[in-house]
Design a protein around this motif. Structure first.
Motif, short mmCIF file in Angstrom:
data_model
loop_
_atom_site.label_atom_id
_atom_site.label_comp_id
_atom_site.label_asym_id
_atom_site.label_seq_id
_atom_site.Cartn_x
_atom_site.Cartn_y
_atom_site.Cartn_z
N ASP A 6 -4.22 -2.10 -2.04
CA ASP A 6 -4.94 -1.12 -1.00
C ASP A 6 -5.02 -1.72 0.66
O ASP A 6 -4.62 -2.81 0.87
N THR A 59 -0.73 7.44 -4.24
CA THR A 59 -0.26 7.75 -5.70
C THR A 59 1.16 8.46 -6.07
O THR A 59 1.55 8.39 -7.10
N PRO A 88 -5.96 5.49 -1.17
CA PRO A 88 -4.81 4.94 -2.14
C PRO A 88 -3.62 5.92 -2.18
O PRO A 88 -3.55 7.16 -2.14
N TRP A 91 0.80 -1.15 -0.08
CA TRP A 91 -0.02 -0.15 -0.17
C TRP A 91 0.70 1.37 -0.23
O TRP A 91 0.52 2.34 -0.66
#
Length: 371
Positions: free
Chosen positions: A179, A187, A185, A173
């Motif tokens: 997840d 990025t 989330p 993650w």
């Protein structure tokens, strides 16, 4: 405390190669590696190059830039040749790590421009397990590294990530590969080697959550202490760091540092912040020394260096330059220190560092330093 060294690198690559052997019936030049834009062949080439590059940085002891060492896989290399190249690069790095003294540092841009052998070992393990995951996902084969490897990486390179019950899932993650329930989330991400601030006679070496856990439990934190063990205040501060880490609010640049004497590599004390700066850009600072190191000006030297670092805003490379979208720059407008009224030597330390008395408490004096 488990060491992060060449053995961990070897353990990681052994598990990776064993898993990737199951993908020998596929064309790695055509299969995309998981969520990456690279093929599995390009990912394997990147991994091999990263491991060789880390070995080059430590061998050359480069401090200001990467060594211009580049590796590529030959055209037409087969599946077995790819795996052999990855394994060879890992063994090369493990050998270099074993031969490198603890105090040696090599250049790495993010976020504080350097890493020691433990840092390079941790980065290598991270590269191995994550890119093996990428390739395994693309090839449709099962892979999961040992939980201890993931925990070791998280507690050394991801001090800003709140630990989860499943270290592998947390690492995936934290690097945008999966997840995690209750978490948004990811990025963009980065790892974080410990910050090191040099002075005339010392280096202030950032203490990782892994080292803090060991100190809190009565260990050495991976340091050789002048009097055989740290002062009790250092263990208390380590406990505070661990609590911040477990709460997900620890930031390494506003954490705790061991004072390591340059002449012999021994730790003589600790210094650090009581937390991140508040809304008014103020931070409180504290320190202690082992008894055998007192009276030599080490505390003043360390306090001056850390105060200067905190107020200059030089936190390392600007991550935006490398596409991460956030920076390591920092600064404070005021540093605070609280000293007991009976502790005359400590009062002299803060005064020599430029702090001025600004108030009184019950049995204490309050000091402040402004630009």
């Amino acid at each position: 405390m488990r060491s992060m060294d060449g053995e961990q690198v070897t353990k990681a690559v052994t598990g990776a190669v064993a898993a990737l052997r199951a993908g020998g019936d596929q064309d790695w030049s055509e299969v995309i590696a998981g969520r990456l834009e690279w093929t599995c062949l390009r990912t394997a080439e990147h991994l091999t190059g990263a491991l060789c590059g880390y070995a080059g940085q430590l061998t050359a002891r480069a401090r200001d830039a990467r060594v211009p060492l580049y590796t590529t896989l030959r055209d037409g290399v087969d599946h077995e040749g790819i795996l052999q190249s990855i394994e060879t690069a890992a063994v090369l790095l493990a050998t270099v790590i074993a031969a490198t003294p603890r105090e040696v540092r090599g250049f790495h841009p993010l976020p504080f421009r350097s890493a020691n052998r433990e840092g390079f070992a941790a980065m290598a393990v991270t590269e191995i397990v994550l890119h093996t995951h990428d390739m395994a996902e693309g090839l449709g084969i099962a892979y999961e590294p040992e939980a201890e490897l993931c925990e070791d990486v998280l507690t050394r390179l991801f001090p800003h990530v709140r630990p989860g019950p499943d270290h592998w899932r947390t690492l995936l993650w934290a690097t945008g590969r999966g997840d995690l329930p209750g978490h948004a989330p990811v990025t963009s991400w980065r790892w974080s080697n410990n910050l090191v601030i040099p002075t005339e006679r010392l280096t202030l070496q950032g203490i990782t959550p892994a080292a803090a856990m060991d100190l809190r439990q009565g260990g050495s934190g991976g340091f050789e202490w002048l009097d055989g063990s740290p002062y009790e205040g250092t263990r208390d501060a380590a406990g505070m760091l661990v609590k911040a880490y477990e709460s997900g609010v620890h930031r390494p640049e506003w954490g705790m540092f061991a004072l390591v004497r340059s002449e012999d590599g021994r730790a003589v004390g600790a210094i650090g912040f009581h937390g991140t700066p508040d809304e008014e850009e103020r931070a409180e600072i504290g320190y202690d020394l082992v008894e055998g190191a007192r009276g030599h000006g080490y505390a003043t030297e360390a306090l001056c260096a850390l105060a200067d670092w905190a107020m200059t805003g030089d936190g390392g490379e600007d991550d935006a330059t490398y596409g991460f979208g956030f920076g390591a720059k920092h600064s404070v407008k005021e540093l605070l220190a609280t000293v007991e009224r009976t502790n005359i030597p400590s009062q002299r330390v803060v005064e020599r560092a430029g702090f001025a008395q600004v108030g009184e408490g019950q049995g204490t004096y309050a000091y402040a330093l402004r630009p």
